[in-house]
Write an enzyme that holds these catalytic residues in place. Structure first.
Site, PDB file in Angstrom:
ATOM      1  CB  THR A  52      17.240  22.871  41.261  1.00  0.00           C
ATOM      2  OG1 THR A  52      15.929  22.357  41.518  1.00  0.00           O
ATOM      3  CG2 THR A  52      17.172  23.945  40.179  1.00  0.00           C
ATOM      4  CE1 TYR A  53      14.246  18.518  43.958  1.00  0.00           C
ATOM      5  CE2 TYR A  53      14.121  16.307  43.067  1.00  0.00           C
ATOM      6  CZ  TYR A  53      13.504  17.417  43.575  1.00  0.00           C
ATOM      7  OH  TYR A  53      12.132  17.425  43.717  1.00  0.00           O
TER       8      TYR A  53
END
Length: 314
Positions: A52-53
């Site tokens: 999710t970065y």
């Protein structure tokens, strides 16, 4: 370059882990390549990211893994690296989720973005506190057996669910967590040292602390509220601008002067003296910041240094 094994795994890593949350956020692709090149040129091999970065930029994430994947393909160095990524985090588009369905879907997406056939270390990023532990571990069992993941690990999992995970893994022959990624640094000690350190010892976990520099506070660049504008993360350190926090920074600056290095280097060197700490996770957006990171394993803090740092940080 000294390398150590992560817990009971066969993964051998350098004593500093590069945190990939900056890729696709404060660093673009070209800048990310430059930092990564310098990191490995200095003899380091351990890189941490997450599926999710940087979701806070686009709502979904994926940029960090994508950049790392492009870099590894361009450099042809995948076999020389230890890559950690994660599953289960919340974004604007989906909640925390460590269900089997989500894990099996997410691991394939991570592999595609990373342009690799396997992930060395796959973390439960956040526990959704509703998926049965057995379901999560059965998914990990499936992807480990398929060769997609070598080892699994835990980050934001409660002590109770962590213990349950080991019990369930041993009862069912599922993979056991080999590492823990906790919030731990000189100004955030109590949670890890009281709740997790005993479990780390019991299960022989390798530890990779995140926010090792307290969102940059332990670099020494924040001494008052007037300094908060020095970084995009400045507001996140406001809570440390108190008597204890400033005493820690003062002590770091004193010890750093002794060793002719940066306060951040001493903060990381302190972590490296703690039992079971494998590699603090740290990010850098400039080569000068990177240099402060990679000097930490070379610093041998003495008893007086440690006594001072322990005294001001309790």
């Amino acid at each position: 370059m000294e390398k150590v094994k992560i817990g009971k795994s066969e993964l051998e890593v350098s004593r500093i882990c590069f945190g990939g949350n900056v890729f696709g956020w404060t660093l673009d692709e070209q800048q990310s390549f430059k930092i990564l090149d310098a990191f490995v040129a200095a003899g380091f091999n351990f890189i941490d990211t997450a599926d999710t970065y940087a979701w806070w930029v686009n709502g979904t994430g994926g940029q960090s893994e994508t950049i790392i994947g492009k870099w590894m393909k361009a450099r042809g160095n995948r076999d020389k690296l230890v890559i950690a990524t994660k599953v289960g985090s919340e974004t604007r588009e989906h909640p925390f989720d460590i269900s089997k369905k989500h894990i099996l879907k997410s691991v394939d997406e991570s592999l595609q973005r990373l342009q690799t056939d396997y992930i060395d270390l796959y973390f439960t990023h956040f526990d959704d506190n509703k998926t049965p532990v057995e379901e999560t571990l059965s998914a990990y069992n499936e992807i480990v057996r398929a060769g997609k993941v070598r080892y699994v690990a835990a980050s934001n999992v409660s002590p109770e669910r962590l213990v349950e995970s080991f019990d369930v893994a041993r009862e069912n022959g599922f993979p056991e967590y080999v590492a823990l990624q906790p919030h731990y640094n000189l100004v955030e000690r109590e949670g890890y040292e009281t709740k997790y350190a005993p479990l780390v010892k019991k299960y022989g976990l390798g530890v990779m602390p995140y926010w090792s520099l307290a969102a940059g506070f332990l670099t020494g660049k924040y001494h008052s509220e007037a300094d908060l504008g020095k970084s995009v993360r400045g507001q996140g350190v406001r809570k440390y601008l108190n008597e204890k926090g400033l005493a820690v920074v003062e002590a770091l600056e004193k010890v750093a002067e002794k060793y002719k290095c940066q306060p951040a280097t001493i903060a990381l060197a302190w972590l490296l003296t703690k039992p079971f700490i494998v590699a603090p996770i740290v990010s850098a957006t400039r080569i000068s910041q990177l240099e402060a990171m990679i000097e930490a394993p070379k610093i041998g803090l003495d008893e007086d240094d440690l006594a001072l740092l322990d005294r001001v940080s309790y």
